[in-house]
Design a protein around this motif. Structure first.
Motif, PDB file in Angstrom:
ATOM      1  N   PRO A 103       0.685  -1.264   0.111  1.00 19.14           N
ATOM      2  CA  PRO A 103       0.034   0.015  -0.007  1.00 19.14           C
ATOM      3  C   PRO A 103       0.806   1.201   0.136  1.00 19.14           C
ATOM      4  O   PRO A 103       0.133   2.187  -0.671  1.00 19.14           O
ATOM      5  CB  PRO A 103      -0.839  -0.171   1.338  1.00 19.14           C
ATOM      6  N   LEU A 104       2.108   1.322   0.600  1.00 16.30           N
ATOM      7  CA  LEU A 104       2.539   2.534   0.702  1.00 16.30           C
ATOM      8  C   LEU A 104       3.459   2.938  -0.718  1.00 16.30           C
ATOM      9  O   LEU A 104       3.375   4.000  -1.026  1.00 16.30           O
ATOM     10  CB  LEU A 104       3.975   2.360   1.868  1.00 16.30           C
ATOM     11  N   ARG A 173     -10.911  -8.165  -9.988  1.00 16.17           N
ATOM     12  CA  ARG A 173     -10.826  -8.526  -8.587  1.00 16.17           C
ATOM     13  C   ARG A 173      -9.535  -8.260  -8.013  1.00 16.17           C
ATOM     14  O   ARG A 173      -8.325  -8.102  -9.002  1.00 16.17           O
ATOM     15  CB  ARG A 173     -10.805 -10.190  -8.420  1.00 16.17           C
ATOM     16  N   ALA A 174      -9.560  -7.400  -6.848  1.00 19.97           N
ATOM     17  CA  ALA A 174      -8.271  -7.245  -6.327  1.00 19.97           C
ATOM     18  C   ALA A 174      -7.624  -7.803  -5.573  1.00 19.97           C
ATOM     19  O   ALA A 174      -7.040  -7.852  -4.482  1.00 19.97           O
ATOM     20  CB  ALA A 174      -8.944  -5.737  -5.274  1.00 19.97           C
ATOM     21  N   ILE A 175      -6.881  -8.776  -6.534  1.00 19.68           N
ATOM     22  CA  ILE A 175      -6.146  -9.776  -5.871  1.00 19.68           C
ATOM     23  C   ILE A 175      -4.569  -9.278  -5.765  1.00 19.68           C
ATOM     24  O   ILE A 175      -4.385  -8.438  -6.602  1.00 19.68           O
ATOM     25  CB  ILE A 175      -6.002 -11.220  -6.457  1.00 19.68           C
ATOM     26  N   GLY A 176      -3.657  -9.798  -5.220  1.00 20.21           N
ATOM     27  CA  GLY A 176      -2.284  -9.271  -5.174  1.00 20.21           C
ATOM     28  C   GLY A 176      -2.141  -8.059  -4.154  1.00 20.21           C
ATOM     29  O   GLY A 176      -0.773  -7.615  -3.940  1.00 20.21           O
ATOM     30  N   GLU A 177      -3.111  -7.618  -3.483  1.00 20.72           N
ATOM     31  CA  GLU A 177      -2.816  -6.473  -2.726  1.00 20.72           C
ATOM     32  C   GLU A 177      -2.374  -7.280  -1.188  1.00 20.72           C
ATOM     33  O   GLU A 177      -2.751  -8.118  -0.738  1.00 20.72           O
ATOM     34  CB  GLU A 177      -4.232  -5.707  -2.295  1.00 20.72           C
ATOM     35  N   VAL A 178      -1.217  -6.468  -0.734  1.00 21.16           N
ATOM     36  CA  VAL A 178      -0.767  -6.886   0.542  1.00 21.16           C
ATOM     37  C   VAL A 178      -1.071  -6.193   1.703  1.00 21.16           C
ATOM     38  O   VAL A 178      -1.223  -4.932   1.536  1.00 21.16           O
ATOM     39  CB  VAL A 178       1.059  -6.656   0.256  1.00 21.16           C
ATOM     40  N   MET A 179      -1.338  -6.705   2.722  1.00 23.94           N
ATOM     41  CA  MET A 179      -1.867  -6.071   4.075  1.00 23.94           C
ATOM     42  C   MET A 179      -0.561  -6.294   4.911  1.00 23.94           C
ATOM     43  O   MET A 179      -0.060  -7.608   5.435  1.00 23.94           O
ATOM     44  CB  MET A 179      -2.815  -6.893   4.671  1.00 23.94           C
ATOM     45  N   PRO A 180       0.519  -5.300   5.232  1.00 21.76           N
ATOM     46  CA  PRO A 180       1.744  -5.425   5.882  1.00 21.76           C
ATOM     47  C   PRO A 180       1.339  -5.597   7.340  1.00 21.76           C
ATOM     48  O   PRO A 180       0.239  -5.237   8.007  1.00 21.76           O
ATOM     49  CB  PRO A 180       2.307  -4.135   5.657  1.00 21.76           C
ATOM     50  N   ALA A 181       2.285  -6.717   7.781  1.00 21.62           N
ATOM     51  CA  ALA A 181       2.121  -6.919   9.183  1.00 21.62           C
ATOM     52  C   ALA A 181       2.607  -5.543  10.129  1.00 21.62           C
ATOM     53  O   ALA A 181       1.928  -5.658  11.168  1.00 21.62           O
ATOM     54  CB  ALA A 181       2.859  -7.808   9.570  1.00 21.62           C
ATOM     55  N   GLU A 183       2.540  -1.343  10.140  1.00 24.55           N
ATOM     56  CA  GLU A 183       1.771  -0.208   9.758  1.00 24.55           C
ATOM     57  C   GLU A 183       3.198   0.753   9.363  1.00 24.55           C
ATOM     58  O   GLU A 183       4.297   0.628   9.731  1.00 24.55           O
ATOM     59  CB  GLU A 183       0.932   0.627  10.613  1.00 24.55           C
ATOM     60  N   GLU A 184       2.687   1.867   8.733  1.00 28.45           N
ATOM     61  CA  GLU A 184       3.898   2.916   8.232  1.00 28.45           C
ATOM     62  C   GLU A 184       4.673   3.559   9.525  1.00 28.45           C
ATOM     63  O   GLU A 184       5.831   3.948   9.314  1.00 28.45           O
ATOM     64  CB  GLU A 184       3.187   3.974   7.431  1.00 28.45           C
ATOM     65  N   ASP A 185       3.760   3.713  10.583  1.00 32.56           N
ATOM     66  CA  ASP A 185       4.492   4.247  11.836  1.00 32.56           C
ATOM     67  C   ASP A 185       5.207   3.464  12.641  1.00 32.56           C
ATOM     68  O   ASP A 185       5.745   3.885  13.611  1.00 32.56           O
ATOM     69  CB  ASP A 185       3.265   4.957  12.633  1.00 32.56           C
ATOM     70  N   GLY A 186       5.156   2.273  12.063  1.00 29.17           N
ATOM     71  CA  GLY A 186       6.087   1.045  12.805  1.00 29.17           C
ATOM     72  C   GLY A 186       5.227   0.116  13.794  1.00 29.17           C
ATOM     73  O   GLY A 186       5.905  -0.492  14.370  1.00 29.17           O
ATOM     74  N   SER A 187       3.921   0.891  13.849  1.00 24.59           N
ATOM     75  CA  SER A 187       3.123  -0.106  14.743  1.00 24.59           C
ATOM     76  C   SER A 187       2.698  -1.635  14.267  1.00 24.59           C
ATOM     77  O   SER A 187       2.516  -1.492  13.154  1.00 24.59           O
ATOM     78  CB  SER A 187       1.946   0.843  15.356  1.00 24.59           C
ATOM     79  N   PRO A 188       2.177  -2.192  14.982  1.00 30.79           N
ATOM     80  CA  PRO A 188       1.791  -3.932  14.277  1.00 30.79           C
ATOM     81  C   PRO A 188       0.361  -3.446  13.753  1.00 30.79           C
ATOM     82  O   PRO A 188      -0.383  -2.737  14.489  1.00 30.79           O
ATOM     83  CB  PRO A 188       1.789  -4.756  15.705  1.00 30.79           C
ATOM     84  N   ARG A 265      -1.557   4.193   9.915  1.00 28.90           N
ATOM     85  CA  ARG A 265      -1.547   4.900   8.783  1.00 28.90           C
ATOM     86  C   ARG A 265      -2.276   6.257   8.780  1.00 28.90           C
ATOM     87  O   ARG A 265      -2.223   7.010   8.108  1.00 28.90           O
ATOM     88  CB  ARG A 265      -1.711   3.985   7.692  1.00 28.90           C
ATOM     89  N   PHE A 266      -3.519   6.066   9.513  1.00 24.02           N
ATOM     90  CA  PHE A 266      -4.457   7.207   9.602  1.00 24.02           C
ATOM     91  C   PHE A 266      -4.361   8.132  10.912  1.00 24.02           C
ATOM     92  O   PHE A 266      -5.249   8.710  11.122  1.00 24.02           O
ATOM     93  CB  PHE A 266      -6.072   6.637   9.524  1.00 24.02           C
ATOM     94  N   ARG A 267      -3.345   7.825  11.806  1.00 23.28           N
ATOM     95  CA  ARG A 267      -3.101   8.443  12.886  1.00 23.28           C
ATOM     96  C   ARG A 267      -3.098   9.995  12.586  1.00 23.28           C
ATOM     97  O   ARG A 267      -2.192  10.545  11.648  1.00 23.28           O
ATOM     98  CB  ARG A 267      -1.913   8.066  13.454  1.00 23.28           C
TER      99      ARG A 267
END
Length: 381
Positions: A103-104, A173-181, A183-188, A265-267
């Motif tokens: 996503p980033l 279909r939106a396959i191949g999209e990654v959900m990272p473990a 977040e952008e701010d370093g939080s899980p 990411r929305f903080r």
């Protein structure tokens, strides 16, 4: 030389004036105390009303969340039954290449992964919504929700969507999209962290560009090893109705309710803003000058203190903020009452421009001054 008569007249006048002067002084002092007390009471009333509004919206979100969670739990149970009919989940011996999109960066990276199997059948890599995909299409037809199957990519816990009813901006279909473990701010990522612990996560999640009510549950192979996760989510129209209700609230003359992201990411970003075009704008670094010249990160204070309160405590913040649509004027001060709704990662802020209640306080002060003058003049008569 002052005659005896003049002396007596002066003493009589002085004797009459002294009580009047004392009365004027006492009246002015009483006026000052009453005005200060009235302003204090108005300020307390303002904060109390803002806190009530914030808590009422919290209660509304809590009620909606309970209803939607029950619906999604039924959808998840149906998805699990559909998966069980297709065969036990497992990772095949053969591998397939995926164009994994994070996503980033939004850039695709070729990643080989073992094929995600249901029994002896591979889920495939279909992007065509007209082509049948097991499990997800069954749930898409039966329930008013979207459904996705994710596969565990690596030891970090990143997940990739390998089957889904979610469509991307091109209608595929939106396959191949990654959900990272992480977040952008370093939080899980809370959803992935819960799944890797073997738990089910319920909350708001970003799917493509939409925020959805979602449930993520671990998918295990025959040995109990977690190899991915199963997700069902309510379509964004449900969120849109809540957003419309909240954005329509007005407090006083120009006050309103805003919602900020609490973590990840929305903080510090506007999730619900007074102007729709501002939604998504990040305010995390917004500052104001303190009297001593130092910078006050008031958005950070609102978010971090509200999140720390965990939905139990109201955090009040005093800060400068321009009025929507007003330019060139001195920036007025606001007071915000903020509370954190953890299931959706929402910092709910009921805000009011302080000049709205200052006007009432100024009217009280003007009335008290007029009363003091009237009493003083009456004492001279």
């Amino acid at each position: 030389m002052m005659t005896l008569r003049r002396k007596l007249t002066f003493l009589v006048a002085l004797a009459a004036a002294i009580p009047v002067v004392i009365m004027i002084g006492l009246t002015l002092k009483a006026q000052e105390n009453l005005v200060l007390q009235a302003k204090g009471e108005l300020n307390l009333l303002m904060r109390t009303n803002l806190a009530h509004i914030a808590r009422d919206i919290y209660a509304l979100c809590d009620t909606v969340n309970d209803v939607v969670a029950k619906d999604l739990d039924m959808d998840l149970a149906a998805a699990r039954r559909a998966m069980a009919k297709c065969g036990a989940p497992n990772l095949g011996v053969e591998s397939a290449d995926w164009d994994a999109v994070y996503p980033l960066t939004r850039q695709a990276r070729r990643v080989p992964l073992a094929k995600f199997m249901l029994g002896d059948a591979w889920l495939g890599q279909s992007r065509d919504p007209a082509e049948h995909v097991p499990v997800v299409d069954e749930i898409g037809r039966e329930a008013d929700c979207v459904c996705s199957v994710f596969q565990l990519m690596n030891e970090k816990g990143d997940m990739i969507r390998v089957a889904t009813t979610v469509l991307d901006e091109t209608g595929r279909r939106a396959i191949g999209e990654v959900m990272p473990a992480v977040e952008e701010d370093g939080s899980p990522n809370e959803a992935i962290a819960a799944v890797l612990r073997g738990e089910t996560f319920r909350g708001l999640a970003t799917v493509i560009t939409n925020r959805m009510f979602s449930v993520y549950a671990p998918t295990q192979d025959a040995n109990g090893k977690i190899i991915g996760m199963l997700c069902v989510g309510k379509r964004p129209e449900t969120i849109a109705s809540i957003r419309k209700a909240i954005s329509g609230i007005r407090i006083g003359k120009d006050g309103y309710v805003a919602v900020l992201g609490g973590k990840g990411r929305f903080r510090g970003s506007y999730l619900i803003a007074p102007k729709a075009e501002d939604e998504g704008r990040n305010l995390w670094d917004r500052t104001a000058k303190r009297p001593d010249g130092s910078e006050h990160h008031f958005i950070r204070s609102m978010v971090t203190n509200s999140v720390a309160g965990g939905g139990r405590a109201i955090h009040f913040e005093h800060y400068p903020w321009p009025k929507p649509g007003v330019t060139g004027a001195e920036i007025p001060e606001k007071t915000g009452a903020c509370i954190y709704f953890a299931p959706w990662d929402w910092v709910i802020c009921a805000t009011l421009y302080e000049e709205d209640y200052h006007a009432a306080a100024d009217k009280i002060e003007s009335t008290m001054t007029s009363l003091a003058v009237t009493l003083s003049l009456a004492g001279l008569v």
